[in-house]
Design a protein around this motif. Structure first.
Motif, PDB file in Angstrom:
ATOM      1  N   UNK A  13       3.564  11.499  -0.624  1.00  0.00           N
ATOM      2  CA  UNK A  13       3.717  10.158  -0.059  1.00  0.00           C
ATOM      3  C   UNK A  13       4.349  10.151   1.309  1.00  0.00           C
ATOM      4  N   UNK A  14       5.183  11.147   1.624  1.00  0.00           N
ATOM      5  CA  UNK A  14       5.812  11.206   2.940  1.00  0.00           C
ATOM      6  C   UNK A  14       4.810  11.535   4.043  1.00  0.00           C
ATOM      7  N   UNK A  15       3.606  11.933   3.662  1.00  0.00           N
ATOM      8  CA  UNK A  15       2.566  12.183   4.656  1.00  0.00           C
ATOM      9  C   UNK A  15       1.632  10.988   4.774  1.00  0.00           C
ATOM     10  N   UNK A  16       2.074   9.850   4.278  1.00  0.00           N
ATOM     11  CA  UNK A  16       1.288   8.620   4.354  1.00  0.00           C
ATOM     12  C   UNK A  16       2.080   7.591   5.148  1.00  0.00           C
ATOM     13  N   UNK A  17       1.595   7.209   6.315  1.00  0.00           N
ATOM     14  CA  UNK A  17       2.269   6.230   7.171  1.00  0.00           C
ATOM     15  C   UNK A  17       1.546   4.901   7.070  1.00  0.00           C
ATOM     16  N   UNK A  18       2.249   3.887   6.605  1.00  0.00           N
ATOM     17  CA  UNK A  18       1.650   2.564   6.430  1.00  0.00           C
ATOM     18  C   UNK A  18       2.404   1.561   7.291  1.00  0.00           C
ATOM     19  N   UNK A  19       1.689   0.888   8.164  1.00  0.00           N
ATOM     20  CA  UNK A  19       2.336  -0.063   9.073  1.00  0.00           C
ATOM     21  C   UNK A  19       1.354  -1.138   9.499  1.00  0.00           C
ATOM     22  N   UNK A  20       1.868  -2.179  10.127  1.00  0.00           N
ATOM     23  CA  UNK A  20       1.013  -3.234  10.668  1.00  0.00           C
ATOM     24  C   UNK A  20       0.483  -2.814  12.031  1.00  0.00           C
ATOM     25  N   UNK A  21      -0.518  -3.555  12.527  1.00  0.00           N
ATOM     26  CA  UNK A  21      -1.007  -3.313  13.879  1.00  0.00           C
ATOM     27  C   UNK A  21       0.121  -3.451  14.891  1.00  0.00           C
ATOM     28  N   UNK A  22       0.956  -4.478  14.708  1.00  0.00           N
ATOM     29  CA  UNK A  22       2.064  -4.700  15.643  1.00  0.00           C
ATOM     30  C   UNK A  22       3.026  -3.522  15.626  1.00  0.00           C
ATOM     31  N   UNK A  23       3.365  -3.032  14.426  1.00  0.00           N
ATOM     32  CA  UNK A  23       4.299  -1.915  14.320  1.00  0.00           C
ATOM     33  C   UNK A  23       3.705  -0.637  14.902  1.00  0.00           C
ATOM     34  N   UNK A  24       2.402  -0.424  14.696  1.00  0.00           N
ATOM     35  CA  UNK A  24       1.743   0.755  15.242  1.00  0.00           C
ATOM     36  C   UNK A  24       1.777   0.737  16.771  1.00  0.00           C
ATOM     37  N   UNK A  25       1.412  -0.405  17.357  1.00  0.00           N
ATOM     38  CA  UNK A  25       1.426  -0.515  18.818  1.00  0.00           C
ATOM     39  C   UNK A  25       2.837  -0.348  19.361  1.00  0.00           C
ATOM     40  N   UNK A  37       0.831  -1.204   0.000  1.00  0.00           N
ATOM     41  CA  UNK A  37       0.000   0.000   0.000  1.00  0.00           C
ATOM     42  C   UNK A  37       0.866   1.255   0.000  1.00  0.00           C
ATOM     43  N   UNK A  38       1.939   1.244   0.782  1.00  0.00           N
ATOM     44  CA  UNK A  38       2.849   2.386   0.827  1.00  0.00           C
ATOM     45  C   UNK A  38       3.458   2.658  -0.545  1.00  0.00           C
ATOM     46  N   UNK A  39       3.899   1.595  -1.227  1.00  0.00           N
ATOM     47  CA  UNK A  39       4.517   1.761  -2.546  1.00  0.00           C
ATOM     48  C   UNK A  39       3.515   2.303  -3.557  1.00  0.00           C
ATOM     49  N   UNK A  40       2.276   1.844  -3.476  1.00  0.00           N
ATOM     50  CA  UNK A  40       1.261   2.329  -4.414  1.00  0.00           C
ATOM     51  C   UNK A  40       0.992   3.820  -4.211  1.00  0.00           C
ATOM     52  N   UNK A  41       0.919   4.245  -2.953  1.00  0.00           N
ATOM     53  CA  UNK A  41       0.668   5.659  -2.679  1.00  0.00           C
ATOM     54  C   UNK A  41       1.842   6.506  -3.166  1.00  0.00           C
ATOM     55  N   UNK A  42       3.065   6.033  -2.928  1.00  0.00           N
ATOM     56  CA  UNK A  42       4.243   6.757  -3.411  1.00  0.00           C
ATOM     57  C   UNK A  42       4.199   6.885  -4.931  1.00  0.00           C
ATOM     58  N   UNK A  43       3.802   5.813  -5.596  1.00  0.00           N
ATOM     59  CA  UNK A  43       3.738   5.829  -7.067  1.00  0.00           C
ATOM     60  C   UNK A  43       2.634   6.760  -7.543  1.00  0.00           C
ATOM     61  N   UNK A  44       1.475   6.727  -6.877  1.00  0.00           N
ATOM     62  CA  UNK A  44       0.332   7.532  -7.304  1.00  0.00           C
ATOM     63  C   UNK A  44       0.529   9.020  -7.004  1.00  0.00           C
ATOM     64  N   UNK A  45       1.182   9.311  -5.866  1.00  0.00           N
ATOM     65  CA  UNK A  45       1.207  10.698  -5.368  1.00  0.00           C
ATOM     66  C   UNK A  45       2.568  11.370  -5.446  1.00  0.00           C
ATOM     67  N   UNK A  46       3.641  10.600  -5.592  1.00  0.00           N
ATOM     68  CA  UNK A  46       4.972  11.185  -5.525  1.00  0.00           C
ATOM     69  C   UNK A  46       5.456  11.279  -4.093  1.00  0.00           C
ATOM     70  N   UNK A  47       6.754  11.533  -3.924  1.00  0.00           N
ATOM     71  CA  UNK A  47       7.363  11.474  -2.594  1.00  0.00           C
ATOM     72  C   UNK A  47       6.887  12.578  -1.665  1.00  0.00           C
ATOM     73  N   UNK A  48       6.602  13.776  -2.194  1.00  0.00           N
ATOM     74  CA  UNK A  48       6.219  14.883  -1.318  1.00  0.00           C
ATOM     75  C   UNK A  48       4.906  14.584  -0.606  1.00  0.00           C
TER      76      UNK A  48
END
Length: 612
Positions: A91-103, A78-89
Motif C-alpha cells: 500500500x505504501x507504493x500506492x499514491x492517491x490524491x486529488x488533481x489539486x493535490x497532484x498539481x 481508494x487509498x484505504x481500500x488498497x491498504x486493506x486489500x494489499x497491506x501496508x508494504x
C-alpha cells in the motif's frame, strides 16, 4: 517481505468476484477507458487492479501507482481500500490524491524549475478571496467581487509560452498574475488551484528531467471520475504521461458529468481514446440499486443522450424490489412530517440540489422531535477526511478505549509511514516511538477527563499534534506545507469538536462518534453525494427554484438529477413543496423541470402521494 504472486495465480481479494470486463481491465497493461455507471464498483475495480499490479509485481518495485481523483474523500476512500486489500508494504507504493493535490505537489517540489518571473513566493496562500479581490482592485478593476469571476476565466486562459516568459495575455495576465505570484502591499502571494495547475503543467512541459523522474516513479496511473476532468487538468495529465510507457486507466460515466460549471471537458473521453490510443470497455453490473431503481435510471438514458444498455442487477434482489415515491406537499411542515415518519433505518441520506440549510430547517426540527439527529455535512464531510483529523480522532479514541484494533491499526500504520520505521528494520526507533505513543495516550486519557473549556481542548489537541511532529506531518502530507491551511484545519476541528462535547459531556466516545456523523442523518448537496450510497435517499426540493439555472445548463442538471436518484440502494423518495416560507420567493413550481416529473409520474415506477 510481502510475497509476490504469479499473475496467473492471482485472485481478487476478500472473495470478490469481478464481472468479465472488470477482470480483463484489472489485468490489462495498455491504456484503457472504463465506462462504468452508478453502482458498477468503480472504486473496487481500481483497488483490485492496484492489488493485481502490486502483488504480481507487474508494477515493478520500487515503482508506484498514482491514482488521481476529483474529490478528497474519493482519493482517501481508494487509498484505504488498497491498504486493506494489499497491506501496508504494498500500500505504501500506492499514491492517491486529488488533481489539486497532484498539481500542488509538483509545484512545491519543483518550484525552482520555474523562471523567476513565474516563480511564486514559497509562502503563498491558496484561494484567499480577499487577496484576489485586492489584486484586481490594484490592477484597476473596480467592483471586482462582482466582476472578477468572469475575469478569472481570462486569468486561467493565460498562456505561458515554452519560449517566451512575458505575461502575454493582453491586460489581465500582465496586470494580475505578477501581483498574485509575488504578493503586494503586505499581502502574501496567493494562487488559485487553477493557477497552480497551469504552473505545474509548465514545469513538466519545459523540464524533461523532471518529467523523466515522474515517469520513472509512476509506471501506472489511475484517473477516477474521469468525466469531470477539466481542460486544465487533462492538459496536465497529457503533459505528464502522453507518449510514455506509463499505463493509464481512466474510469468514468458521462451520465454523471456534473462539473461542467467548473470547466469539465465534454469531450474528454474521446480525447483520451484518441490521444492515448486507449481501448474502451463498459461495466454492465449495478451492484448497488434494486431493479426498480435501476429501471428508473435506464429511463433517463435518452435525455442524457446515452445509448440504452441492459444493466444487470445483483442476484440478491428480487425483480420487483425497490420503492420510489414522489411526495407533493402544500407546506414545509407537511414535507417534514412525512420524512420524519419515514426515517427509521440508519443508512439514510437527505439530498438537495443546493443550499441545504434553506431547504431542511423544518425537517431537522421535526427529526429532533423524533429523537433523530440530522446535520448538514457541507463542512464536516471534507474535514473528517483530512489526514490530521483522522490521526487526532483515532488517537483520542484509543486513549479512551485501548482495546480498539481498528484504531491501533490506523495509528501504527501511520507511525510506520510518517517516520519510515518498522519493528523489523528499525526496532530501536520503533520501540522508542511505541513508548512515546503510550505516554501520549496516557496523557490524553487523563486530560480528556478534566477538560472544562474549549481552550483546554485546544491544548490537548496541540499536544497530540506535537507528538506527531509538525515538520513530519507536513513532510508526509505536502498539502499542509503552504500558508495557514494546516493551522486552520486544526482550529476548525477544535471548534466543531467542542460543539459536540457541549451536547454530551463526559462521554468522549459519543462525542467523537457524533463528530464523525455516526448517529446522525447526513444532509448534503448532490455534488457532495458523488461516490456515496445509502439504503434510502430523500431528495428534497424537486422544484424550479432549486434547479434555477436549468434553461442554461439542462444537460448538467439532468446529470445531477441522475446522480441523486442513483445514490439509493432500495428506497428513493422525492419531495415537491408548493410553498417554502424559508426562501425569498416562497411559491414554487415545476414547469421548467417538468421532464423530471413526467419521468416519475408516467413511467409507472413511482408512487405519487399528495400531502396536505
Amino acid at each position: 517481505m510481502a510475497k509476490i504472486i504469479r499473475p496467473e495465480k492471482w485472485l481478487p481479494s476478500d472473495g470478490i468476484v469481478l464481472e468479465e470486463n472488470a477482470d480483463a481491465t484489472v489485468k490489462i497493461q495498455n491504456n484503457i477507458l472504463v465506462v462504468a455507471g452508478p453502482g458498477a464498483g468503480k472504486t473496487e475495480l481500481l483497488a483490485q487492479k492496484a492489488g493485481y499490479l502490486l502483488q504480481t509485481n507487474s508494477c515493478n518495485d520500487p515503482q508506484k501507482i498514482l491514482a488521481i481523483s476529483f474529490k478528497k474523500d474519493a482519493a482517501e476512500n481508494l487509498k484505504q481500500r488498497v491498504q486493506k486489500r494489499c497491506g501496508s508494504e504494498f500500500g505504501n507504493r500506492f499514491s492517491s490524491m486529488t488533481y489539486d493535490a497532484f498539481a500542488k505537489s509538483l509545484l512545491d517540489r519543483f518550484r525552482y524549475a520555474l523562471p523567476e518571473e513565474l516563480r511564486p513566493n514559497a509562502d503563498y496562500v491558496i484561494e484567499d478571496e480577499t487577496i484576489i479581490d485586492c489584486a484586481f482592485r490594484k490592477a484597476g478593476y473596480f467592483n471586482p467581487k462582482n466582476y472578477y469571476p468572469g475575469k478569472l476565466r481570462d486569468l486561467y486562459d493565460f498562456k505561458i509560452s515554452s519560449t517566451e516568459i512575458p505575461f502575454c495575455k493582453a491586460g489581465l495576465g500582465e496586470d494580475v498574475w505578477p501581483l498574485l505570484l509575488k504578493g503586494f502591499d503586505n499581502h502574501p502571494a496567493c494562487l488559485t488551484f487553477k493557477m497552480i495547475c497551469i504552473l505545474a503543467e509548465y514545469i513538466i512541459r519545459t523540464n524533461t528531467k523532471i518529467r523523466r523522474a515522474l515517469l520513472y516513479t509512476y509506471s501506472h496511473v489511475f484517473l477516477d471520475e474521469f468525466q469531470d476532468t477539466t481542460d486544465l487538468q487533462y492538459k496536465l495529465v497529457k503533459t505528464c504521461f502522453e507518449n510514455s510507457s506509463s499505463s493509464i486507466t481512466a474510469v468514468g460515466d458521462n451520465k454523471q458529468r456534473i462539473m461542467i460549471w467548473a470547466g469539465a471537458s465534454e469531450t474528454v473521453f474521446e480525447d483520451f481514446q484518441s490521444e492515448f490510443s486507449a481501448s474502451k470497455t463498459q461495466l454492465i453490473m449495478n451492484h448497488r440499486s434494486a431493479p426498480r431503481l435501476v429501471e428508473l435510471q435506464k429511463q433517463m438514458y435518452v435525455s442524457l443522450q446515452e445509448n440504452r444498455v441492459e444493466i444487470q442487477t445483483s442476484d440478491k434482489w428480487d425483480s420487483k424490489d425497490g420503492e420510489i415515491n414522489l411526495f407533493i406537499a402544500d407546506t414545509e411542515a407537511a414535507e417534514a412530517d412525512i420524512i420524519a415518519e419515514g426515517i427509521k433505518a440508519k443508512d439514510i441520506c437527505i439530498l438537495c440540489k443546493q443550499t441545504p440549510d434553506r431547504y431542511t430547517g423544518k425537517i431537522i426540527e421535526k427529526l429532533n422531535e423524533f429523537g433523530i439527529k440530522a446535520r448538514v455535512e457541507t463542512e464536516y464531510q471534507d474535514l473528517i477526511k483530512e489526514p490530521i483529523v483522522i490521526l487526532l480522532i483515532n488517537l483520542m479514541r484509543l486513549a479512551i478505549k485501548r482495546k480498539s484494533p481498528t484504531e491501533w491499526e490506523v495509528i501504527n500504520g501511520s507511525l510506520l509511514s510518517i517516520y519510515k520505521i518498522s519493528d523489523i528494520d528499525t526496532p530501536d526507533e520503533y520501540d522508542k516511538k511505541q513508548e512515546e505513543l503510550i505516554n501520549i495516550l496516557n496523557k490524553c486519557n487523563d486530560a480528556m477527563g478534566k477538560i472544562g473549556n474549549v481552550e483546554e481542548l485546544r491544548g490537548l489537541v496541540n499536544d497530540i499534534v506535537l507528538f506527531w511532529g509538525i515538520p513530519d506531518l507536513k513532510s508526509a502530507y505536502p498539502a499542509y506545507i503552504q500558508g495557514d491551511y494546516f493551522d486552520n484545519k486544526i482550529k476548525r476541528f477544535v471548534e466543531l469538536l467542542w460543539e459536540e462535547y457541549e451536547q454530551c459531556q463526559d462521554d468522549w466516545i459519543n462525542v467523537l462518534e457524533n463528530f464523525m456523523g455516526l448517529y446522525s442523518v447526513p444532509i448534503m448537496t448532490i455534488h457532495k453525494s458523488k461516490g456515496l450510497e445509502y439504503e434510502a435517499v430523500y431528495f428534497v426540493g424537486l422544484e424550479d427554484g432549486a434547479f434555477w439555472n436549468f434553461k442554461n445548463q439542462p444537460m448538467e442538471d439532468r446529470c445531477a438529477f441522475f446522480v441523486a436518484l442513483s445514490r439509493a440502494k432500495q428506497f428513493m423518495s422525492f419531495t415537491y413543496c408548493e410553498v417554502r416560507e424559508s426562501l425569498r420567493y416562497p411559491r414554487q413550481s415545476y414547469s421548467e423541470i417538468n421532464e423530471f416529473f413526467e419521468l416519475l409520474t408516467t413511467s409507472g415506477v413511482a408512487e405519487v402521494i399528495r400531502l396536505s
